[in-house]
Enzyme design. Structure first.
Site, PDB file in Angstrom:
ATOM      1  N   TYR A  37      -3.971  -4.660  -6.552  1.00 21.07           N
ATOM      2  CA  TYR A  37      -3.844  -3.503  -5.655  1.00 21.07           C
ATOM      3  C   TYR A  37      -4.357  -2.235  -6.348  1.00 21.07           C
ATOM      4  CZ  TYR A  37      -1.539   0.016  -2.709  1.00 21.07           C
ATOM      5  OH  TYR A  37      -1.268   1.098  -1.906  1.00 21.07           O
ATOM      6  N   ASP A  53     -10.966  -5.200  13.857  1.00 17.11           N
ATOM      7  CA  ASP A  53     -10.735  -5.598  12.473  1.00 17.11           C
ATOM      8  C   ASP A  53     -11.742  -4.821  11.629  1.00 17.11           C
ATOM      9  OD1 ASP A  53     -10.672  -6.746   9.968  1.00 17.11           O
ATOM     10  OD2 ASP A  53     -10.934  -8.801  10.660  1.00 17.11           O
ATOM     11  N   VAL A  54     -11.260  -3.840  10.891  1.00 17.53           N
ATOM     12  CA  VAL A  54     -12.185  -2.943  10.178  1.00 17.53           C
ATOM     13  C   VAL A  54     -12.694  -3.545   8.879  1.00 17.53           C
ATOM     14  CG1 VAL A  54     -11.374  -0.814  11.230  1.00 17.53           C
ATOM     15  CG2 VAL A  54     -10.230  -1.684   9.172  1.00 17.53           C
ATOM     16  N   LYS A 107      -7.519   0.280  -5.302  1.00 18.95           N
ATOM     17  CA  LYS A 107      -7.348   1.709  -5.030  1.00 18.95           C
ATOM     18  C   LYS A 107      -8.141   2.561  -6.021  1.00 18.95           C
ATOM     19  CE  LYS A 107      -4.431   1.841  -1.504  1.00 18.95           C
ATOM     20  NZ  LYS A 107      -4.783   2.419  -0.193  1.00 18.95           N
ATOM     21  N   ASP A 146      -6.300  -0.196  15.234  1.00 17.41           N
ATOM     22  CA  ASP A 146      -5.482  -1.234  14.611  1.00 17.41           C
ATOM     23  C   ASP A 146      -5.894  -2.539  15.263  1.00 17.41           C
ATOM     24  OD1 ASP A 146      -3.366  -2.615  13.171  1.00 17.41           O
ATOM     25  OD2 ASP A 146      -2.379  -0.664  13.026  1.00 17.41           O
ATOM     26  N   ASN A 199      -7.563   4.369   6.456  1.00 16.67           N
ATOM     27  CA  ASN A 199      -6.174   4.157   6.057  1.00 16.67           C
ATOM     28  C   ASN A 199      -5.757   2.684   6.074  1.00 16.67           C
ATOM     29  OD1 ASN A 199      -3.115   4.889   5.958  1.00 16.67           O
ATOM     30  ND2 ASN A 199      -3.335   3.781   7.888  1.00 16.67           N
TER      31      ASN A 199
END
Length: 240
Positions: free
Chosen positions: A146, A57-58, A150, A32, A80
């Site tokens: 969003y 920071d992914v 997804k 995180d 995730n």
């Protein structure tokens, strides 16, 4: 058992996934932003598991590369992490709104998969689990950015499963329904009751429901499962 990297694991679904994987014997790299991981790390340790702090920071390429180098070969990747999820009607939708979602649901999973791939190929095995959503199927007004992000993640899952199967790597997606976590603390009770009324199993979902599905996909029991999008929403298949 090896290392499981769970992104966005400081709270919410990610925290639940990290804790269960640790309980199942994985060394869990809890990712995180800095300052958001201490509670989860402490709880995993208290519960007898092994955890590593993996701040990054992914959505940043350099940080993802450094993260994977730091935690070592990754056997299970759980993508995730997510950002803000604003409800924006079409008339006010901007390209930036779309890009904000794609940063987390296309760019970040791509960077993470690329970073863990060499190690997984070398060992001839690996698990990649994406956390998607049932929102593309529900088609709720205001959720187009969003839902598009997804939906793109589900497409990546299917394509990568075909690409990587020859290397012993499975790629699957878990699509939760509405699972109340910290960000939903202010949701009115009547709104939750209305949602539950449309759930055939008659209850709201919990982070444990998602975590157990991820743990299955990470296990040897799911060795022949790949390219699948598993919806976990109690049968809530109709939009409201």
């Amino acid at each position: 058992m090896g290392v499981a990297l769970v992104t966005g694991a400081g709270r919410g679904l990610g925290a639940g996934i990290a804790r269960l994987l640790a309980a199942r014997g994985w060394t869990v790299a809890v990712n995180d932003l800095p300052g958001r991981m201490s509670d989860v790390l402490s709880r995993i340790t208290e519960e007898g598991g092994t955890a590593l702090a993996a701040p990054a920071d992914v959505t940043a390429e350099d940080e993802v590369r450094a993260l994977v180098e730091e935690v070592g070969p990754v056997d299970v990747l759980v993508a995730n992490a997510t950002g803000p999820q604003p409800v924006v009607e079409l008339a006010k939708l901007t390209w930036r709104t779309h890009l904000d979602q794609l940063e987390f649901f296309v760019k970040s999973p791509t960077l993470l998969a690329q970073a863990v791939l060499p190690g997984m190929k070398e060992r001839g095995r690996g698990r990649i689990v994406h956390i998607g959503s049932d929102m593309p199927d529900r088609a709720l007004p205001g959720w187009s950015a969003y839902s598009a992000g997804k939906a793109a993640l589900a497409a990546l899952t299917r394509v990568w499963a075909r690409e990587l199967g020859q290397h012993g790597i499975t790629v699957n997606l878990v699509a939760p329904g509405w699972i109340p976590v910290e960000r939903h603390a202010d949701t009115p009770a009547d709104e939750q009751d209305a949602y539950v009324a449309d759930v055939p199993l008659g209850r709201i979902g919990t982070p444990a429901d998602i975590a157990s599905t991820v743990a299955f996909l990470a296990s040897d029991d799911a060795a022949f499962v790949t390219g699948q999008c598993l919806t976990v929403n109690g049968g809530h298949t109709y939009p409201r």
